[in-house]
Design an enzyme around this catalytic site. Structure first.
Site, mmCIF file in Angstrom:
data_model
loop_
_atom_site.group_PDB
_atom_site.id
_atom_site.type_symbol
_atom_site.label_atom_id
_atom_site.label_comp_id
_atom_site.label_asym_id
_atom_site.label_seq_id
_atom_site.Cartn_x
_atom_site.Cartn_y
_atom_site.Cartn_z
ATOM 1 N N PRO A 26 0.861 -1.193 0.000
ATOM 2 C CA PRO A 26 0.000 0.000 0.000
ATOM 3 C C PRO A 26 0.893 1.237 0.000
ATOM 4 O O PRO A 26 1.829 1.317 0.789
ATOM 5 C CB PRO A 26 -0.753 -0.114 1.334
ATOM 6 C CG PRO A 26 0.098 -0.958 2.217
ATOM 7 C CD PRO A 26 0.906 -1.861 1.313
ATOM 8 N N LYS B 96 -0.760 -4.734 9.139
ATOM 9 C CA LYS B 96 0.609 -4.392 8.721
ATOM 10 C C LYS B 96 1.291 -3.656 9.871
ATOM 11 O O LYS B 96 0.785 -2.641 10.339
ATOM 12 C CB LYS B 96 0.564 -3.521 7.470
ATOM 13 C CG LYS B 96 1.929 -3.178 6.915
ATOM 14 C CD LYS B 96 1.793 -2.707 5.461
ATOM 15 C CE LYS B 96 3.115 -2.294 4.853
ATOM 16 N NZ LYS B 96 3.489 -0.910 5.120
ATOM 17 N N CYS C 177 2.346 2.852 9.812
ATOM 18 C CA CYS C 177 2.663 4.148 9.200
ATOM 19 C C CYS C 177 3.459 5.020 10.177
ATOM 20 O O CYS C 177 3.014 5.241 11.304
ATOM 21 C CB CYS C 177 1.382 4.863 8.774
ATOM 22 S SG CYS C 177 1.736 6.480 8.056
ATOM 23 N N GLN D 269 -6.878 -1.128 2.702
ATOM 24 C CA GLN D 269 -6.230 -0.798 3.969
ATOM 25 C C GLN D 269 -6.922 0.372 4.662
ATOM 26 O O GLN D 269 -7.144 1.419 4.041
ATOM 27 C CB GLN D 269 -4.752 -0.452 3.769
ATOM 28 C CG GLN D 269 -4.047 -0.386 5.121
ATOM 29 C CD GLN D 269 -2.633 0.133 5.048
ATOM 30 O OE1 GLN D 269 -2.391 1.264 4.669
ATOM 31 N NE2 GLN D 269 -1.678 -0.718 5.394
ATOM 32 N N GLY E 7 7.242 -2.165 -2.391
ATOM 33 C CA GLY E 7 6.646 -0.854 -2.576
ATOM 34 C C GLY E 7 7.422 -0.009 -3.561
ATOM 35 O O GLY E 7 7.156 -0.004 -4.766
ATOM 36 N N ARG E 8 8.424 0.715 -3.034
ATOM 37 C CA ARG E 8 9.037 1.786 -3.804
ATOM 38 C C ARG E 8 9.595 1.376 -5.162
ATOM 39 O O ARG E 8 9.498 2.145 -6.115
ATOM 40 C CB ARG E 8 10.129 2.461 -2.954
ATOM 41 C CG ARG E 8 9.538 3.308 -1.835
ATOM 42 C CD ARG E 8 10.583 3.686 -0.828
ATOM 43 N NE ARG E 8 11.118 2.517 -0.138
ATOM 44 C CZ ARG E 8 12.174 2.517 0.644
ATOM 45 N NH1 ARG E 8 12.857 3.628 0.823
ATOM 46 N NH2 ARG E 8 12.574 1.411 1.243
#
Ligand SMILES: Cc1cc2nc3c(=O)[nH]c(=O)nc-3n(C[C@H](O)[C@H](O)[C@H](O)COP(=O)(O)O)c2cc1C
Length: 331
Positions: A24, A149, A110, A80, A233-234
């Site tokens: 996400p 997560k 986060c 999410q 992700g990135r």
């Protein structure tokens, strides 16, 4: 050599074809980008950007309806959600389930100040009782699987294994672990041993996450952590085909070439068209700017041309800039 983990796997009864998972990413993993990544194949599971329950439950602006947009080819998908109020999160999970969702994920990782200062995201690792209560309420409120997560801890990598056991007891169908503490945010190396400790602490599948930028790193992460899957992700932002490459590599299949210039142009056009369709012309053109530097870099577009592209304000200007890029490359 294929890894021993290439057989299909399931997450709370949801069958997943590969062990490569799209992370996400707020501001990026919307429907247009998920579609682009999925167009290459290899995606076992993808997640939405994190969604604030308040925003979906209290009326829906155009921006929010874009945030929750999906399509039949956008499967399997985990939605999410984030926050601190168990009842509100449970209601948001039901909202998604009523609209056909297959999986809910709760964000407890986060690191952003504006999220953590309200006790949400990674700050929930400091209040494990609340974290477990949230998981329990969300699990009880829906029939679909619920995942969580997390990171390894707040200041030190000392919270994840125990929290993971609590979340599993609360009914979480799987856990994703980003192998860093909140204090690290994105700095320092990912702690594979820390992820392994979580894998060893629970029976549910663990998805390992953090710093996979190469096929070798993907393999190493699976081998060293014993995780069921890896989340990336990135790197997908600059190489949207990377999950395909990872899935092929894990299956022992030979690598495919990265897309050529013409294929990247086609990708860019498709992503742009999906932006216009989802966000409308005005917002679509401006939102697409986030992708221009990445495509320009991958396609070797000269900087002045890229800057002109960033200034395009209407679809007509955008088309004109696109034609320049094509001419410049002799396409
Ligand atoms: C721009 C950006 C946005 C992110 N947004 C979210 C998010 O909404 N929810 C979440 O759980 N993680 C979010 N993350 C964290 C990623 O899911 C992932 O855990 C992290 O990037 C490490 O994986 P990577 O090294 O493969 O990028 C975000 C990361 C980035 C770079």
């Amino acid at each position: 050599m294929p890894l021993s983990v290439t057989t299909p796997w399931a997450l709370g009864g949801l069958p997943l074809a590969t062990r490569a998972v799209l992370a996400p990413m707020a501001g990026y993993t919307d429907l247009p980008f998920r579609r682009l990544v999925r167009s290459f194949g290899g995606v076992g599971l993808a997640f939405s950007e994190m969604v604030n329950p308040d925003s979906i439950l209290r009326g829906r602006s155009r921006k929010v309806s874009a945030l929750v947009a999906t399509a039949p080819d956008d499967r399997p998908l985990g939605w999410q959600i984030y926050g601190t109020k168990p009842g509100l999160l449970a209601e948001a999970a039901q909202w998604f389930e009523a609209r056909g969702a297959e999986l809910i994920d709760v964000n407890m990782g986060c690191p952003q100040k504006k999220i953590c200062s309200r006790g949400a995201g990674a700050a929930l690792m400091k209040t494990p009782e609340l974290a477990v209560e949230i998981a329990r309420r969300v699990v009880e409120s829906v029939k679909i699987p619920v995942t969580v997560k997390i990171r390894l801890g707040w200041n030190a990598p000392d919270a994840a294994a125990e929290l993971a056991r609590g979340l599993e007891a609360a009914g979480a169908a799987a856990l994703t672990v980003h192998g860093r503490t909140r204090a690290q945010r994105f700095s320092g190396a990912v702690d594979l041993d820390g992820i392994r400790q979580v894998v060893e602490a629970v029976r549910v599948p663990v998805i390992a996450n953090g710093d996979v930028f190469t096929l070798a790193a993907a393999r190493e992460m699976l081998e060293r952590t014993g995780a069921a899957a890896i989340m990336i992700g990135r790197h997908t932002l600059s190489e949207p085909w990377f999950l395909r490459d990872v899935a092929r590599d894990l299956a022992g299949e030979p690598p495919l070439a990265a897309p050529c210039f013409a294929e990247r142009l086609a990708m860019m056009r498709r992503l742009y068209a999906d932006h216009i369709q989802l966000y409308g012309e005005r917002f679509g053109v401006s939102l697409f700017r986030r992708w221009i530097p990445r495509f320009a870099k991958g396609m070797g577009v000269p900087r002045p041309m890229m800057i002109a592209f960033l200034q395009a304000a209407t679809p007509a200007e955008w088309e004109a800039r696109m034609a320049e890029v094509e001419r410049g490359a002799g396409v």
